[in-house]
Write an enzyme that holds these catalytic residues in place. Structure first.
Site, PDB file in Angstrom:
ATOM      1  N   LEU A   1       2.376  16.577  -3.427  1.00  0.00           N
ATOM      2  CA  LEU A   1       2.994  15.702  -2.423  1.00  0.00           C
ATOM      3  C   LEU A   1       3.966  14.692  -3.027  1.00  0.00           C
ATOM      4  CD1 LEU A   1       0.037  14.971   0.022  1.00  0.00           C
ATOM      5  CD2 LEU A   1       2.046  16.384   0.446  1.00  0.00           C
TER       6      LEU A   1
ATOM      7  N   GLU B   1     -16.135  -4.537   1.787  1.00  0.00           N
ATOM      8  CA  GLU B   1     -16.955  -3.566   2.489  1.00  0.00           C
ATOM      9  C   GLU B   1     -16.525  -3.407   3.944  1.00  0.00           C
ATOM     10  OE1 GLU B   1     -18.620  -0.736   3.035  1.00  0.00           O
ATOM     11  OE2 GLU B   1     -19.866  -1.380   1.348  1.00  0.00           O
TER      12      GLU B   1
ATOM     13  N   GLU C   1     -11.261   4.844   8.369  1.00  0.00           N
ATOM     14  CA  GLU C   1     -11.131   3.692   7.472  1.00  0.00           C
ATOM     15  C   GLU C   1      -9.968   2.793   7.875  1.00  0.00           C
ATOM     16  OE1 GLU C   1     -12.882   2.499   4.920  1.00  0.00           O
ATOM     17  OE2 GLU C   1     -14.440   4.031   4.998  1.00  0.00           O
TER      18      GLU C   1
ATOM     19  N   SER D   1      -7.689   8.471   9.416  1.00  0.00           N
ATOM     20  CA  SER D   1      -9.062   8.192   8.987  1.00  0.00           C
ATOM     21  C   SER D   1      -9.645   7.007   9.732  1.00  0.00           C
ATOM     22  CB  SER D   1      -9.087   7.903   7.485  1.00  0.00           C
ATOM     23  OG  SER D   1     -10.332   7.380   7.082  1.00  0.00           O
TER      24      SER D   1
ATOM     25  N   LEU E   1      -3.692  17.769   5.166  1.00  0.00           N
ATOM     26  CA  LEU E   1      -5.009  17.222   4.836  1.00  0.00           C
ATOM     27  C   LEU E   1      -5.044  16.583   3.455  1.00  0.00           C
ATOM     28  CD1 LEU E   1      -7.128  20.308   6.017  1.00  0.00           C
ATOM     29  CD2 LEU E   1      -6.432  18.342   7.387  1.00  0.00           C
TER      30      LEU E   1
ATOM     31  N   LYS F   1     -24.045  13.114  -2.571  1.00  0.00           N
ATOM     32  CA  LYS F   1     -24.796  12.535  -3.684  1.00  0.00           C
ATOM     33  C   LYS F   1     -26.276  12.423  -3.329  1.00  0.00           C
ATOM     34  CE  LYS F   1     -24.726   8.444  -6.692  1.00  0.00           C
ATOM     35  NZ  LYS F   1     -24.013   7.178  -6.962  1.00  0.00           N
TER      36      LYS F   1
ATOM     37  N   TYR G   1      -7.023   2.763   0.362  1.00  0.00           N
ATOM     38  CA  TYR G   1      -7.056   4.056   1.057  1.00  0.00           C
ATOM     39  C   TYR G   1      -6.787   3.872   2.543  1.00  0.00           C
ATOM     40  CZ  TYR G   1      -8.996   8.225   3.278  1.00  0.00           C
ATOM     41  OH  TYR G   1      -9.180   9.339   4.078  1.00  0.00           O
TER      42      TYR G   1
ATOM     43  N   ALA H   1      -4.724  14.275   0.203  1.00  0.00           N
ATOM     44  CA  ALA H   1      -4.754  12.834  -0.038  1.00  0.00           C
ATOM     45  C   ALA H   1      -5.578  12.537  -1.274  1.00  0.00           C
ATOM     46  CB  ALA H   1      -5.357  12.096   1.159  1.00  0.00           C
TER      47      ALA H   1
END
Length: 338
Positions: free
Chosen positions: A56, A277, A124, A122, A77, A188, A145, A79
């Site tokens: 990109l 956060e 986020e 997103s 998609l 995880k 991000y 990133a």
């Protein structure tokens, strides 16, 4: 193409009769394990699946590939997608996640490609906004991000409004699967639960256990992505389950699956905390249900079971199960001439 969503989307498109061209970054090691099976799967033909090296950051290569492949649909998609890493590499995240989208949009404009464009926004981007978050909720990103994704989101809207492009943003909330990267918290946790049950490790270290997320199942979310490009008009959509679970909840679900007490094995480590956060991301998918006819079927309890079971199968040397698309069949692809 080599990530979680790209691999599931490739399967879906091939199953629906598409010819699929995917982009992969050139690297010294192979990173195609999520899609290697597509070359040998009898459900697919290797004459309809092609991979191209591209990045990109390279606008000229994007122009070249758009001219040679002449796509009907472009699913963007790619990133730098790890939020915690974005604090450590903010300029790289901005260049690839943000500017990379601008380069791709501009390449489509310059080539005059008659294609529909999907941009992966997103949850986020909402950051500290009060949940539940929907398409009109104010954006308040709290990470490099999230900020880079917001730039990509608004560039997609700008190209839609300025140039009449069929360009849509899918604001996807957290979506997971056995193909999730091992550094992401759900994978995880699932991996640790299976390994601890097998006696291969004793504990796992996590950051903020109180963070609340809306976790869905990635194969279902790529169904929504495809549906967005099959509509009569380009619009933006929130894709989510509408349900909330904390990291603590997910850990409990995962360890319950293998019959273990999560409190004995999950330990806190401040190093996994973010500098800023995001306390709660919970989506309102009402518009997706109303316009796309889409609704999440797998929620956090089922998701934890799917992921832990996949880790257990992998430890036992068993092959992963082939993804079958559950629920009602998706509508057939319709032709679009612009």
């Amino acid at each position: 193409m080599t990530g979680q969503d790209g691999s599931y989307l490739a399967e879906l498109l091939l199953d629906r009769g598409y010819t699929v061209h995917g982009l992969v970054r050139r690297a010294s090691t192979f990173n195609t394990h999520r899609i290697d099976h597509l070359y040998s799967d009898p459900h697919h033909s290797d004459t309809r699946f092609f991979l191209h090296h591209a990045d990109l950051s390279d606008a000229s290569r994007l122009l070249e590939l758009l001219q040679t492949t002449a796509p009907d649909e472009v699913y963007h998609l790619a990133a730098q997608s790890h939020v915690r890493v974005s604090f450590e590499e903010p300029t790289f995240t901005g260049d690839i996640t943000g500017m990379g989208t601008a380069r791709l949009l501009e390449a489509i404009r310059l080539t005059g490609a008659e294609c529909r464009f999907y941009q992966a926004s997103s949850s986020e981007m909402f950051g500290s906004s009060t949940p539940p978050q929907h398409e009109d909720t104010p954006f308040q990103p709290r990470s490099p991000y999230g900020a880079a994704k917001l730039y990509a989101h608004w560039m997609t809207r700008s190209y839609r409004e300025a140039y009449g492009m069929f360009a849509v943003n899918g604001i996807l909330f957290n979506h997971e699967s056995p193909r999730r990267g091992e550094t992401f918290v759900t994978r995880k946790i699932a991996r640790a639960a299976a390994r601890i049950k097998a006696g291969l490790q004793d504990r796992v270290y996590l950051g903020n256990l109180d963070a609340v997320r809306d976790w869905g199942y990635a194969p279902e979310y790529v169904e929504a992505i495809w549906l967005m490009l099959q509509q009569d008009s380009p619009q933006d959509y929130v894709i989510a389950t509408g349900t909330a679970s904390s990291v603590r909840d997910f850990a409990r679900l995962a360890f319950d699956r293998v019959g273990l007490d999560w409190t004995r094995h999950v330990h806190y480590d401040q190093r996994y905390e973010r500098p800023a956060e995001v306390d709660a991301l919970i989506g309102d998918p009402s518009k997706a249900g109303r316009v796309l006819g889409w609704k999440a079927r797998v929620l956090a309890p089922e998701l934890a079971a799917i992921m832990v079971d996949a880790e257990a199968r992998a430890l036992a040397g068993q092959a992963p199960e082939r993804q079958e698309w559950p629920g009602e069949p998706l509508p057939q692809r319709r032709e679009w001439k612009g």
